[in-house]
Write a protein that holds these residues in place. Structure first.
Motif, PDB file in Angstrom:
ATOM      1  N   LEU A  33       0.642  -1.202   0.382  1.00 16.08           N
ATOM      2  CA  LEU A  33       0.278  -0.531   0.119  1.00 16.08           C
ATOM      3  C   LEU A  33       0.790   1.657  -0.034  1.00 16.08           C
ATOM      4  N   ALA A  34       2.088   1.212   0.739  1.00 13.96           N
ATOM      5  CA  ALA A  34       2.775   2.103   0.782  1.00 13.96           C
ATOM      6  C   ALA A  34       3.301   3.108  -0.196  1.00 13.96           C
ATOM      7  N   LEU A  35       3.416   1.920  -1.247  1.00 15.24           N
ATOM      8  CA  LEU A  35       4.041   1.802  -2.920  1.00 15.24           C
ATOM      9  C   LEU A  35       3.058   2.223  -3.309  1.00 15.24           C
ATOM     10  N   TYR A  36       2.165   1.201  -3.559  1.00 17.27           N
ATOM     11  CA  TYR A  36       1.246   2.099  -4.395  1.00 17.27           C
ATOM     12  C   TYR A  36       0.651   3.381  -4.422  1.00 17.27           C
ATOM     13  N   TYR A  37       0.643   4.150  -2.780  1.00 16.68           N
ATOM     14  CA  TYR A  37      -0.333   4.734  -2.487  1.00 16.68           C
ATOM     15  C   TYR A  37       0.395   5.875  -1.624  1.00 16.68           C
ATOM     16  N   LEU A  61       1.202   3.365   8.078  1.00 13.21           N
ATOM     17  CA  LEU A  61       1.885   5.065   7.922  1.00 13.21           C
ATOM     18  C   LEU A  61       3.135   5.143   7.580  1.00 13.21           C
ATOM     19  N   GLU A  62       3.229   3.968   9.072  1.00 15.27           N
ATOM     20  CA  GLU A  62       5.179   4.484   9.430  1.00 15.27           C
ATOM     21  C   GLU A  62       6.001   3.386   8.597  1.00 15.27           C
ATOM     22  N   ILE A  63       5.544   2.155   7.680  1.00 12.92           N
ATOM     23  CA  ILE A  63       6.070   1.639   6.506  1.00 12.92           C
ATOM     24  C   ILE A  63       6.268   2.950   5.265  1.00 12.92           C
ATOM     25  N   SER A  64       5.219   3.424   5.225  1.00 15.57           N
ATOM     26  CA  SER A  64       5.442   4.320   4.238  1.00 15.57           C
ATOM     27  C   SER A  64       6.866   5.766   4.099  1.00 15.57           C
ATOM     28  N   ARG A  65       6.462   6.109   5.946  1.00 20.10           N
ATOM     29  CA  ARG A  65       7.200   7.414   6.218  1.00 20.10           C
ATOM     30  C   ARG A  65       8.624   6.752   5.430  1.00 20.10           C
ATOM     31  N   ALA A  66       9.053   5.482   6.412  1.00 20.77           N
ATOM     32  CA  ALA A  66      10.376   4.684   6.388  1.00 20.77           C
ATOM     33  C   ALA A  66      10.729   4.674   4.970  1.00 20.77           C
TER      34      ALA A  66
END
Length: 248
Positions: free
Chosen positions: A109-113, A232-237
């Motif tokens: 999800l973090a990579l797609y969006y 959210l944590e992974i997206s920020r990472a």
């Protein structure tokens, strides 16, 4: 829709059939054909139908998360004990497999969006390959483990130690799949699950490499249900400066 007489057998049967057809059409990601559009019209215009469907879904551990103009009713699971979840598969998983599944899905999800782009529905996310998801998870393990250590988060430390220990790309004897229990194997399984639910579609890129592009329904699902802490944590990472690896 006419008023339902609860003492009339035909009325009750017709009402139940409407609810069943609405639920099945939504769970199966049915296209908006004439029949489904008529069901949606009844849903939009009939308060008793909406209330009854909401109550039915609540009892099943789910809810209508959006009435989308192009997708119909988007149903989301609200409980891990929901009978709408694949019970056999869920009961066959141990706690570590479920934790790996959460990390894999959150990373996809973090990579797609990316977190700062969720408000833009015009984005056309590019397809992802298994190797790309695997490489990104490998990149953030040290970041997340270091963050957990600084926050004295024992659960976080345990999670990322688990993930870091399962980054092998070893395949099975036949070489068709990655070895069970690895992050790579969980990525394979997650793409298969999403494809089965029409949340991603398989495409070919480059030298016939298999990749997966999210559908509009996936975007709706993400923006309504999965904007959670781990995501959210992974997206920020993925977008931040990597933290140093935790000391052994």
């Amino acid at each position: 829709m006419k008023t339902i007489d609860p003492n009339d057998e035909d009325d009750c049967r017709a009402f139940g059939r409407i609810l069943a057809d609405l639920l099945l059409s939504s769970l199966r990601s049915r296209t908006l054909d004439r029949e489904y559009r008529e069901l949606l019209r009844i849903y939009d215009e009939s308060m008793p139908v909406r209330l009854a469907l909401d109550g039915l879904l609540e009892g099943l551990g789910a809810e209508v998360i959006e009435r989308h103009p192009n997708l119909g009713l988007v149903v989301g699971i609200t409980s891990s004990d929901s009978v709408l979840v694949d019970r056999i598969e869920r009961e066959a998983q141990d706690a570590d497999e479920r934790r790996l599944m959460a990390v894999v899905l959150a990373t996809m999800l973090a990579l797609y969006y990316p977190a700062d782009a969720l408000e833009d529905p015009t984005l056309a996310p590019r397809p992802l390959t298994l190797r790309e998801v695997h490489e990104k998870i490998d990149q953030i393990v040290a970041t997340m483990r270091g963050e957990a250590q600084r926050n004295d988060d024992s659960d976080g430390m345990a999670l990322w130690e688990l993930v870091g220990g399962r980054m092998s790309l070893e395949t099975t004897n036949k070489g068709r799949n990655y070895k069970g229990g690895t992050v790579a194997r969980e990525i394979e399984r997650m793409f298969a699950r999403l494809k089965k639910r029409s949340l991603v579609m398989e495409v070919r890129i480059g030298d016939a490499v298999t990749a997966y592009r999210p559908t509009l329904q996936f975007y709706s699902f993400v923006t309504n249900r999965l904007n959670h802490h781990l995501y959210l944590e992974i997206s920020r990472a993925l977008t931040g400066t990597p933290a140093p690896a935790a000391a052994p």
